[in-house]
Design a protein around this motif. Structure first.
Motif, PDB file in Angstrom:
ATOM      1  N   VAL A   1     -11.829   1.525   2.603  1.00  0.00           N
ATOM      2  CA  VAL A   1     -11.509   1.085   3.965  1.00  0.00           C
ATOM      3  C   VAL A   1     -10.074   0.568   3.998  1.00  0.00           C
ATOM      4  O   VAL A   1      -9.729  -0.386   3.283  1.00  0.00           O
ATOM      5  N   ALA A   2      -9.239   1.206   4.813  1.00  0.00           N
ATOM      6  CA  ALA A   2      -7.853   0.781   4.959  1.00  0.00           C
ATOM      7  C   ALA A   2      -7.791  -0.618   5.553  1.00  0.00           C
ATOM      8  O   ALA A   2      -8.511  -0.939   6.509  1.00  0.00           O
ATOM      9  N   GLY A   3      -6.947  -1.461   4.986  1.00  0.00           N
ATOM     10  CA  GLY A   3      -6.834  -2.836   5.441  1.00  0.00           C
ATOM     11  C   GLY A   3      -7.713  -3.787   4.669  1.00  0.00           C
ATOM     12  O   GLY A   3      -7.496  -4.999   4.690  1.00  0.00           O
ATOM     13  N   ARG A   4      -8.709  -3.245   3.989  1.00  0.00           N
ATOM     14  CA  ARG A   4      -9.598  -4.068   3.166  1.00  0.00           C
ATOM     15  C   ARG A   4      -9.452  -3.735   1.681  1.00  0.00           C
ATOM     16  O   ARG A   4      -9.253  -4.620   0.847  1.00  0.00           O
ATOM     17  N   ASP A   5      -9.546  -2.454   1.351  1.00  0.00           N
ATOM     18  CA  ASP A   5      -9.504  -2.009  -0.043  1.00  0.00           C
ATOM     19  C   ASP A   5      -8.118  -1.523  -0.465  1.00  0.00           C
ATOM     20  O   ASP A   5      -7.809  -1.479  -1.658  1.00  0.00           O
ATOM     21  N   LEU A   6      -7.318  -1.118   0.492  1.00  0.00           N
ATOM     22  CA  LEU A   6      -5.940  -0.695   0.257  1.00  0.00           C
ATOM     23  C   LEU A   6      -5.199  -0.721   1.581  1.00  0.00           C
ATOM     24  O   LEU A   6      -5.828  -0.826   2.641  1.00  0.00           O
ATOM     25  N   LEU A   7      -3.872  -0.640   1.533  1.00  0.00           N
ATOM     26  CA  LEU A   7      -3.070  -0.610   2.752  1.00  0.00           C
ATOM     27  C   LEU A   7      -2.484   0.782   2.932  1.00  0.00           C
ATOM     28  O   LEU A   7      -2.123   1.441   1.957  1.00  0.00           O
ATOM     29  N   VAL A   8      -2.396   1.214   4.191  1.00  0.00           N
ATOM     30  CA  VAL A   8      -1.955   2.573   4.490  1.00  0.00           C
ATOM     31  C   VAL A   8      -0.816   2.544   5.500  1.00  0.00           C
ATOM     32  O   VAL A   8      -0.877   1.807   6.500  1.00  0.00           O
ATOM     33  N   ALA A   9       0.226   3.344   5.224  1.00  0.00           N
ATOM     34  CA  ALA A   9       1.364   3.438   6.144  1.00  0.00           C
ATOM     35  C   ALA A   9       2.087   4.757   5.926  1.00  0.00           C
ATOM     36  O   ALA A   9       2.162   5.260   4.795  1.00  0.00           O
ATOM     37  N   ASP A  10       2.631   5.309   6.989  1.00  0.00           N
ATOM     38  CA  ASP A  10       3.365   6.567   6.914  1.00  0.00           C
ATOM     39  C   ASP A  10       4.816   6.438   7.375  1.00  0.00           C
ATOM     40  O   ASP A  10       5.591   7.374   7.229  1.00  0.00           O
ATOM     41  N   VAL A  11       5.171   5.287   7.931  1.00  0.00           N
ATOM     42  CA  VAL A  11       6.536   5.027   8.375  1.00  0.00           C
ATOM     43  C   VAL A  11       7.222   4.151   7.319  1.00  0.00           C
ATOM     44  O   VAL A  11       6.629   3.165   6.857  1.00  0.00           O
ATOM     45  N   PRO A  12       8.450   4.486   6.906  1.00  0.00           N
ATOM     46  CA  PRO A  12       9.113   3.734   5.830  1.00  0.00           C
ATOM     47  C   PRO A  12       9.119   2.224   6.020  1.00  0.00           C
ATOM     48  O   PRO A  12       8.798   1.473   5.090  1.00  0.00           O
ATOM     49  N   GLU A  13       9.469   1.759   7.222  1.00  0.00           N
ATOM     50  CA  GLU A  13       9.531   0.315   7.449  1.00  0.00           C
ATOM     51  C   GLU A  13       8.163  -0.348   7.292  1.00  0.00           C
ATOM     52  O   GLU A  13       8.052  -1.439   6.716  1.00  0.00           O
ATOM     53  N   GLU A  14       7.120   0.325   7.792  1.00  0.00           N
ATOM     54  CA  GLU A  14       5.769  -0.234   7.693  1.00  0.00           C
ATOM     55  C   GLU A  14       5.289  -0.214   6.245  1.00  0.00           C
ATOM     56  O   GLU A  14       4.644  -1.161   5.777  1.00  0.00           O
ATOM     57  N   PHE A  15       5.579   0.871   5.531  1.00  0.00           N
ATOM     58  CA  PHE A  15       5.203   0.970   4.123  1.00  0.00           C
ATOM     59  C   PHE A  15       5.863  -0.167   3.338  1.00  0.00           C
ATOM     60  O   PHE A  15       5.218  -0.859   2.522  1.00  0.00           O
ATOM     61  N   ALA A  16       7.158  -0.376   3.585  1.00  0.00           N
ATOM     62  CA  ALA A  16       7.892  -1.444   2.901  1.00  0.00           C
ATOM     63  C   ALA A  16       7.311  -2.814   3.237  1.00  0.00           C
ATOM     64  O   ALA A  16       7.172  -3.674   2.354  1.00  0.00           O
ATOM     65  N   ALA A  17       6.942  -3.023   4.492  1.00  0.00           N
ATOM     66  CA  ALA A  17       6.391  -4.314   4.917  1.00  0.00           C
ATOM     67  C   ALA A  17       5.093  -4.624   4.179  1.00  0.00           C
ATOM     68  O   ALA A  17       4.845  -5.767   3.781  1.00  0.00           O
ATOM     69  N   HIS A  18       4.248  -3.600   3.995  1.00  0.00           N
ATOM     70  CA  HIS A  18       2.999  -3.795   3.254  1.00  0.00           C
ATOM     71  C   HIS A  18       3.278  -4.188   1.810  1.00  0.00           C
ATOM     72  O   HIS A  18       2.640  -5.105   1.264  1.00  0.00           O
ATOM     73  N   VAL A  19       4.230  -3.509   1.173  1.00  0.00           N
ATOM     74  CA  VAL A  19       4.557  -3.810  -0.218  1.00  0.00           C
ATOM     75  C   VAL A  19       5.117  -5.223  -0.336  1.00  0.00           C
ATOM     76  O   VAL A  19       4.724  -5.984  -1.236  1.00  0.00           O
ATOM     77  N   ILE A  20       6.006  -5.578   0.558  1.00  0.00           N
ATOM     78  CA  ILE A  20       6.611  -6.918   0.544  1.00  0.00           C
ATOM     79  C   ILE A  20       5.548  -7.994   0.712  1.00  0.00           C
ATOM     80  O   ILE A  20       5.539  -9.003  -0.013  1.00  0.00           O
ATOM     81  N   ALA A  21       4.638  -7.784   1.647  1.00  0.00           N
ATOM     82  CA  ALA A  21       3.575  -8.766   1.899  1.00  0.00           C
ATOM     83  C   ALA A  21       2.727  -8.981   0.649  1.00  0.00           C
ATOM     84  O   ALA A  21       2.399 -10.130   0.292  1.00  0.00           O
ATOM     85  N   LEU A  22       2.385  -7.916  -0.041  1.00  0.00           N
ATOM     86  CA  LEU A  22       1.556  -8.038  -1.241  1.00  0.00           C
ATOM     87  C   LEU A  22       2.326  -8.690  -2.390  1.00  0.00           C
ATOM     88  O   LEU A  22       1.770  -9.515  -3.126  1.00  0.00           O
ATOM     89  N   LEU A  23       3.584  -8.346  -2.551  1.00  0.00           N
ATOM     90  CA  LEU A  23       4.373  -8.952  -3.615  1.00  0.00           C
ATOM     91  C   LEU A  23       4.535 -10.459  -3.409  1.00  0.00           C
ATOM     92  O   LEU A  23       4.564 -11.225  -4.385  1.00  0.00           O
ATOM     93  N   ARG A  24       4.604 -10.880  -2.175  1.00  0.00           N
ATOM     94  CA  ARG A  24       4.850 -12.299  -1.874  1.00  0.00           C
ATOM     95  C   ARG A  24       3.578 -13.143  -1.825  1.00  0.00           C
ATOM     96  O   ARG A  24       3.650 -14.365  -1.981  1.00  0.00           O
ATOM     97  N   ASP A  25       2.434 -12.511  -1.606  1.00  0.00           N
ATOM     98  CA  ASP A  25       1.203 -13.259  -1.350  1.00  0.00           C
ATOM     99  C   ASP A  25       0.179 -13.012  -2.454  1.00  0.00           C
ATOM    100  O   ASP A  25      -0.536 -12.012  -2.452  1.00  0.00           O
ATOM    101  N   GLU A  26       0.101 -13.934  -3.397  1.00  0.00           N
ATOM    102  CA  GLU A  26      -0.827 -13.783  -4.521  1.00  0.00           C
ATOM    103  C   GLU A  26      -2.278 -13.767  -4.058  1.00  0.00           C
ATOM    104  O   GLU A  26      -3.094 -12.999  -4.573  1.00  0.00           O
ATOM    105  N   GLN A  27      -2.613 -14.596  -3.076  1.00  0.00           N
ATOM    106  CA  GLN A  27      -3.992 -14.636  -2.572  1.00  0.00           C
ATOM    107  C   GLN A  27      -4.378 -13.294  -1.923  1.00  0.00           C
ATOM    108  O   GLN A  27      -5.492 -12.800  -2.101  1.00  0.00           O
ATOM    109  N   MET A  28      -3.452 -12.692  -1.206  1.00  0.00           N
ATOM    110  CA  MET A  28      -3.699 -11.390  -0.591  1.00  0.00           C
ATOM    111  C   MET A  28      -3.931 -10.322  -1.659  1.00  0.00           C
ATOM    112  O   MET A  28      -4.822  -9.473  -1.528  1.00  0.00           O
TER     113      MET A  28
END
Length: 420
Positions: free
Chosen positions: A333-360
């Motif tokens: 399930v996208a958003g629960r088990d993994l994050l999904v994005a097809d636009v560069p800015e959105e893809f980058a935002a997902h990666v940044i959020a995960l790198l910064r948030d250990e609890q996430m």
């Protein structure tokens, strides 16, 4: 049962996508049945490395087919109705050895992994013939044609059309067909053939790809796993490095993008010139190159079937960001088990959020691991294969083609398609 298992790549060691699925099937079947494996190797070294496959089956029939020979054969098929990708895998010597083995000892089941290998058994009768497409390759070539320039785009489009016709003929001449994902099953349904198709999901070894690892790093790390001589991987990694990674570096300047995979193409090696990017080349164990704090990516713009790289990352407790096409073959399930994005800015935002948030990261890692246990474990997947074998002994409903009529159809198809 006595089973002839034909596959396009000698599936040992199981260190790449095209080998993992057939190896796990062979190992499983070999515990209960007499299994003979027929396959091809590119080199004598690969043939020697695959010798240990005999530990999991009764016999291995394998031939070396050099890359130069394969390419020449593929070129020769261009003006014919035979798909180039089928001719690429043709070995007269392997065909001869399969026939001798088949007629020397009766087989109850013929199992073929990869449609290009169906040509070796089209005229061989058995109580049950199973075609494991894995992925529907004609759809992959169609995607290739849309991403390459002329004249390759034209060549790939023609290959897609020829291969689709061939896939349909093959499907009609087997008793059962199987695929890896729901998307591939949907594609199979467009063939409009009577042969039933069963979904057997790819699995992952949770004990080998364990979340209980002690691999750390001092830098925020993004990881890509996969062979780097494979065009979809090359395209996806270059897309990420050139269009996504700069957004991440703006927010996290010390981030490292680690490309872990053997045989990196020149375009991948050149990425070392970009600050923050590391290209490892071949490594003995990918697990040692995936820090527990990392984020894994699957930025593929061309993808079919199940991406084992996603399953392996999830199993190691590493959160994944993927494109829609890469994630499609995963039962998650996208958003629960993994994050999904097809636009560069959105893809980058997902990666940044995960790198910064250990609890996430922890939440998504645990959720993904739980989902794997529900949908992508080999024992559960292979129990489906067991059911197909058990069905072979059941009476065929009068409304379905009999196994005998299927055998006759396969011999007719062999005569029509044989160019050798």
């Amino acid at each position: 049962m006595r089973i002839l298992f034909v596959t396009h790549r000698l599936p040992f060691p199981p260190n790449r996508g095209g080998k993992i699925r057939p190896f796990n099937m062979i190992r499983h079947l070999g515990r209960k049945h007499s299994v003979v494996v027929a396959s091809l190797a590119h080199t004598e070294q690969e043939l020697n490395e695959g010798a240990a496959l005999k530990d999991y089956c009764d016999e291995v029939i394998a031939e070396v087919l050099p890359e130069s020979t394969r390419r020449l054969q593929a070129l020769k098929a261009l003006p014919t109705r035979m798909p180039c990708s089928a001719n690429y895998f043709w070995s007269a010597r392997l065909h001869e050895r399969i026939r001798k083995c088949f007629f020397h000892s009766k087989f109850d089941v013929v199992f073929v992994h990869c449609v290009a290998m169906a040509q070796y058994v089209m005229d061989l009768e058995a109580d049950l013939r199973i075609m494991d497409f894995g992925d529907i390759d004609s759809a992959k070539w169609a995607e290739y044609s849309q991403s390459r320039r002329f004249p390759l785009s034209l060549v790939y489009a023609a290959e897609s059309k020829k291969l689709r016709t061939y896939e349909r003929y093959v499907a009609q001449s087997f008793h059962r067909c199987t695929v890896t994902s729901r998307g591939e099953k949907d594609e199979y349904q467009t063939f409009r053939v009577s042969t039933p198709c069963t979904l057997i999901p790819n699995g992952v070894d949770l004990s080998y790809f364990s979340a209980q690892r002690n691999v750390s790093t001092s830098r925020p790390t993004v990881v890509f796993l996969g062979r780097m001589d494979y065009f979809p991987n090359i395209d996806g990694v270059c897309y990420f490095a050139e269009q996504v990674f700069p957004f991440i570096r703006k927010k996290i300047p010390n981030v490292e993008f680690r490309i872990v995979g053997s045989k990196p193409a020149r375009k991948i090696q050149d990425l070392r010139n970009i600050p923050g990017i590391v290209v490892t080349g071949h490594v003995p164990d990918v697990r040692a190159y995936v820090p527990t704090e990392a984020v894994a990516i699957a930025p593929l713009r061309i993808a079919r079937g199940t991406q084992n790289k996603i399953l392996e990352s999830m199993a190691m407790g590493i959160p994944v960001v993927a494109t829609t096409k890469a994630a499609k073959g995963i039962q998650a399930v996208a958003g629960r088990d993994l994050l999904v994005a097809d636009v560069p800015e959105e893809f980058a935002a997902h990666v940044i959020a995960l790198l910064r948030d250990e609890q996430m990261r922890r939440f998504m890692s645990q959720s993904a691991r739980n989902q794997l246990e529900k949908a992508h474990l080999w024992p559960a997947s292979l129990s489906i294969l067991d059911s197909l074998l058990a069905d072979a002994s059941k009476p065929t409903p009068s409304s379905e083609p009999s196994l005998a009529s299927k055998a006759t159809a396969s011999i007719d198809a062999a005569a029509e398609w044989s160019l050798h």
